[in-house]
Design an enzyme around this catalytic site. Structure first.
Site, PDB file in Angstrom:
ATOM      1  N   CYS A   3     -17.747-104.092 -64.970  1.00 29.50           N
ATOM      2  CA  CYS A   3     -17.045-104.976 -65.901  1.00 29.50           C
ATOM      3  C   CYS A   3     -18.079-105.773 -66.701  1.00 29.50           C
ATOM      4  CB  CYS A   3     -16.048-105.879 -65.177  1.00 29.50           C
ATOM      5  SG  CYS A   3     -16.785-107.061 -64.029  1.00 29.50           S
ATOM      6  N   ASN A   6     -19.500-108.923 -63.757  1.00 27.86           N
ATOM      7  CA  ASN A   6     -19.626-108.533 -62.340  1.00 27.86           C
ATOM      8  C   ASN A   6     -19.343-109.706 -61.398  1.00 27.86           C
ATOM      9  OD1 ASN A   6     -22.237-107.167 -60.160  1.00 27.86           O
ATOM     10  ND2 ASN A   6     -20.068-106.685 -60.174  1.00 27.86           N
ATOM     11  N   CYS A   8     -15.717-110.964 -61.456  1.00 29.48           N
ATOM     12  CA  CYS A   8     -14.257-110.971 -61.230  1.00 29.48           C
ATOM     13  C   CYS A   8     -13.727-109.562 -60.928  1.00 29.48           C
ATOM     14  CB  CYS A   8     -13.514-111.555 -62.433  1.00 29.48           C
ATOM     15  SG  CYS A   8     -13.909-113.283 -62.769  1.00 29.48           S
ATOM     16  N   SER A  10     -14.906-106.203 -61.371  1.00 28.98           N
ATOM     17  CA  SER A  10     -15.627-105.130 -60.652  1.00 28.98           C
ATOM     18  C   SER A  10     -15.937-105.475 -59.192  1.00 28.98           C
ATOM     19  CB  SER A  10     -16.866-104.647 -61.414  1.00 28.98           C
ATOM     20  OG  SER A  10     -17.812-105.665 -61.591  1.00 28.98           O
TER      21      SER A  10
HETATM   22  P1  4NP Z   1     -15.533-110.039 -65.247  1.00 25.33           P
HETATM   23  O1  4NP Z   1     -15.049-111.438 -65.868  1.00 25.33           O
HETATM   24  O2  4NP Z   1     -16.132-109.232 -66.391  1.00 25.33           O
HETATM   25  O3  4NP Z   1     -14.282-109.443 -64.728  1.00 25.33           O
HETATM   26  O4  4NP Z   1     -16.554-110.370 -64.195  1.00 25.33           O
HETATM   27  C1  4NP Z   1     -15.848-112.250 -66.671  1.00 25.33           C
HETATM   28  C2  4NP Z   1     -16.847-112.994 -66.095  1.00 25.33           C
HETATM   29  C3  4NP Z   1     -17.621-113.841 -66.864  1.00 25.33           C
HETATM   30  C4  4NP Z   1     -17.399-113.918 -68.217  1.00 25.33           C
HETATM   31  C5  4NP Z   1     -16.412-113.166 -68.812  1.00 25.33           C
HETATM   32  C6  4NP Z   1     -15.635-112.333 -68.032  1.00 25.33           C
HETATM   33  N1  4NP Z   1     -18.198-114.796 -69.004  1.00 25.33           N
HETATM   34  O5  4NP Z   1     -17.935-114.874 -70.208  1.00 25.33           O
HETATM   35  O6  4NP Z   1     -19.117-115.443 -68.479  1.00 25.33           O
END
Ligand code: 4NP
Length: 147
Positions: A3, A6, A8, A10
């Site tokens: 994702c 990494n 949430c 994945s």
């Molecule tokens: P993930 O979610 O891709 O499912 O891990 C996110 C985690 C962090 C961020 C965006 C989405 N961020 O913008 O920091």
């Protein structure tokens, strides 16, 4: 399992696949990574850890890392969560063999639809429940497919 951050989606997919592999006695090498370097070495988001704990899966020991081109060699399947991840990973491929390893995780359930697992990071708890349900169903099907 790939994702953006990494922390949430994945890590949740990683935990679910490990659990199902164990349950079905499948020896799989399972890992997850992000396309970005935003959260390297962090543990998963507390909301993801809590959601998974509700389903008796401990992902608290996982540590975020960034996807690396060596992953194309190490793994047979590279599942991405959304179209943004897909574009980023496909851009890193250097061969047709590697390209063919990359697919949307929800294509296991809805072939060729390229549907996304919605990013729950900026949302509410219901987003994490939705991610869990989608991933649990898709990964159950994946395990059946490779049995
Ligand atoms: P993930 O979610 O891709 O499912 O891990 C996110 C985690 C962090 C961020 C965006 C989405 N961020 O913008 O920091």
């Amino acid at each position: 399992m790939v994702c953006l951050g990494n922390i949430c989606r994945s890590p949740m997919a990683h935990g679910i696949l490990e659990e199902k592999a164990k349950k079905w006695n499948k020896q799989l090498i399972v890992d997850s990574a992000g396309t970005t370097n935003f959260h390297i070495d962090e543990k998963p988001d507390e909301r993801a850890i809590k959601k998974m704990r509700n389903y008796n899966i401990d992902i608290s020991k996982q540590k975020a890392r960034q996807f690396h081109k060596n992953d194309f060699e190490t793994f047979d399947y590279i599942f991405v969560m959304d179209a943004n991840n897909y574009e980023n990973i496909i851009h890193m491929t250097k061969s047709e063999i590697h390209k063919r390893k990359v697919d949307f995780i929800l294509n296991v359930l809805y072939p060729q639809q390229n549907m996304s697992v919605p990013d729950p990071y900026y949302g509410e708890d219901s987003g994490f429940e939705n991610v869990y349900q989608l991933l649990d169903t898709a990964i159950e099907k994946f395990i059946e497919n490779i049995k």
